[in-house]
Write a protein that holds these residues in place. Structure first.
Motif, mmCIF file in Angstrom:
data_model
loop_
_atom_site.group_PDB
_atom_site.id
_atom_site.type_symbol
_atom_site.label_atom_id
_atom_site.label_comp_id
_atom_site.label_asym_id
_atom_site.label_seq_id
_atom_site.Cartn_x
_atom_site.Cartn_y
_atom_site.Cartn_z
ATOM 1 N N LEU A 35 0.812 -1.216 0.000
ATOM 2 C CA LEU A 35 0.000 0.000 0.000
ATOM 3 C C LEU A 35 0.844 1.265 0.000
ATOM 4 C CD1 LEU A 35 -2.735 -0.848 2.670
ATOM 5 C CD2 LEU A 35 -2.908 -1.040 0.169
ATOM 6 N N TYR A 36 1.997 1.182 0.649
ATOM 7 C CA TYR A 36 2.805 2.385 0.876
ATOM 8 C C TYR A 36 4.246 1.959 1.070
ATOM 9 C CZ TYR A 36 4.391 6.587 3.467
ATOM 10 O OH TYR A 36 5.051 7.708 3.898
ATOM 11 N N GLN A 51 -1.152 -4.851 2.929
ATOM 12 C CA GLN A 51 -2.506 -5.235 3.302
ATOM 13 C C GLN A 51 -2.760 -6.668 2.857
ATOM 14 O OE1 GLN A 51 -5.918 -3.113 1.600
ATOM 15 N NE2 GLN A 51 -6.975 -3.406 3.545
ATOM 16 N N LYS A 56 -7.947 -8.094 4.897
ATOM 17 C CA LYS A 56 -7.833 -6.624 4.886
ATOM 18 C C LYS A 56 -6.964 -6.079 6.017
ATOM 19 C CE LYS A 56 -10.406 -6.519 1.287
ATOM 20 N NZ LYS A 56 -9.699 -6.790 0.064
ATOM 21 N N ILE A 58 -3.729 -4.816 8.040
ATOM 22 C CA ILE A 58 -2.636 -3.964 7.589
ATOM 23 C C ILE A 58 -1.420 -4.207 8.480
ATOM 24 C CG2 ILE A 58 -1.892 -1.563 7.322
ATOM 25 C CD1 ILE A 58 -4.889 -0.891 6.891
ATOM 26 N N TRP A 97 0.468 6.769 8.562
ATOM 27 C CA TRP A 97 -0.107 6.553 7.232
ATOM 28 C C TRP A 97 -1.026 5.336 7.275
ATOM 29 C CZ3 TRP A 97 -1.064 3.072 3.556
ATOM 30 C CH2 TRP A 97 -1.475 3.534 2.303
ATOM 31 N N ALA A 98 -0.564 4.250 7.887
ATOM 32 C CA ALA A 98 -1.363 3.017 7.976
ATOM 33 C C ALA A 98 -2.649 3.244 8.765
ATOM 34 C CB ALA A 98 -0.537 1.906 8.609
ATOM 35 N N ASN A 100 -4.264 6.111 9.209
ATOM 36 C CA ASN A 100 -5.152 6.957 8.405
ATOM 37 C C ASN A 100 -5.820 6.145 7.299
ATOM 38 O OD1 ASN A 100 -4.665 9.291 9.883
ATOM 39 N ND2 ASN A 100 -2.959 9.908 8.590
ATOM 40 N N TYR A 101 -5.053 5.262 6.655
ATOM 41 C CA TYR A 101 -5.622 4.401 5.618
ATOM 42 C C TYR A 101 -6.723 3.522 6.213
ATOM 43 C CZ TYR A 101 -6.051 0.938 1.928
ATOM 44 O OH TYR A 101 -6.553 0.102 0.950
ATOM 45 N N ALA A 102 -6.459 2.949 7.372
ATOM 46 C CA ALA A 102 -7.459 2.106 8.034
ATOM 47 C C ALA A 102 -8.720 2.922 8.319
ATOM 48 C CB ALA A 102 -6.890 1.516 9.321
ATOM 49 N N GLN A 104 -9.827 5.631 6.887
ATOM 50 C CA GLN A 104 -10.505 6.053 5.663
ATOM 51 C C GLN A 104 -11.191 4.904 4.930
ATOM 52 O OE1 GLN A 104 -7.433 8.026 3.449
ATOM 53 N NE2 GLN A 104 -7.295 9.723 4.907
ATOM 54 N N ASN A 105 -10.787 3.674 5.241
ATOM 55 C CA ASN A 105 -11.312 2.510 4.528
ATOM 56 C C ASN A 105 -12.136 1.586 5.409
ATOM 57 O OD1 ASN A 105 -10.159 2.551 1.607
ATOM 58 N ND2 ASN A 105 -8.515 3.274 2.943
#
Length: 155
Positions: A35-36, A51, A56, A58, A97-98, A100-102, A104-105
């Motif tokens: 992912l990043y 991920q 799903k 992370i 970052w991880a 925030n991704y979690a 947002q998703n």
């Protein structure tokens, strides 16, 4: 967490490779998407966020010590003295970052973990303590110093 210890070990080892966002890799049980990937910073840190394609979940993975890299030598020295490695802010940025991704998703923060080998295992343990995660850390280089470092540097 449904990720196997073998896959955590796999993610701890593949982080040493040149990875690209969107790349898919096969662990011993599941497949993962990159992912990043952190940009190699001035302090030498380069980690990645993966991920699990099935669950799903992370995982933030950090590499171990490269004794040919002065940044890593300085990091080991700092940790041996009970201090955070110079890369700590970059490690936290990868975890942020991880997270925030979690968020947002729609992925629970309980499904975010950290792993790493050697020095990466130590920073995974530090991330676990700082963020309240299950570390699944592999082989912390100076693991007995982790709590001492956190007490000094905070989260």
């Amino acid at each position: 967490m449904a990720i196997s210890r073998q896959d955590y070990a796999f993610l701890s080892s593949i982080v040493y490779k040149n990875l690209t966002v969107g790349q898919r890799v096969a662990g011993t049980g599941d497949r993962y998407e990159v992912l990043y990937v952190t940009s190699t910073s001035s302090d030498g840190y380069q980690g990645a966020v993966f991920q699990n394609l099935r669950t799903k979940e992370i995982v933030v993975s950090s590499p171990g010590t490269d004794f040919g890299d002065i940044h890593d030598v300085l990091a080991v020295s700092a940790m041996a003295n009970g201090e955070a490695p110079p890369q700590w802010s970059d490690v936290k940025s990868a975890m942020n970052w991880a997270m925030n991704y979690a968020d947002q998703n729609g992925i629970s923060r309980a499904d975010v973990s950290a792993t790493g080998h050697s020095m990466g295992g130590t920073v995974a343990q530090m991330l676990a303590a700082a963020y309240g995660l299950n570390p699944e850390a592999a082989m912390g280089l100076v693991a007995n110093q982790t709590l001492t470092m956190l007490a000094r540097v905070g989260s």
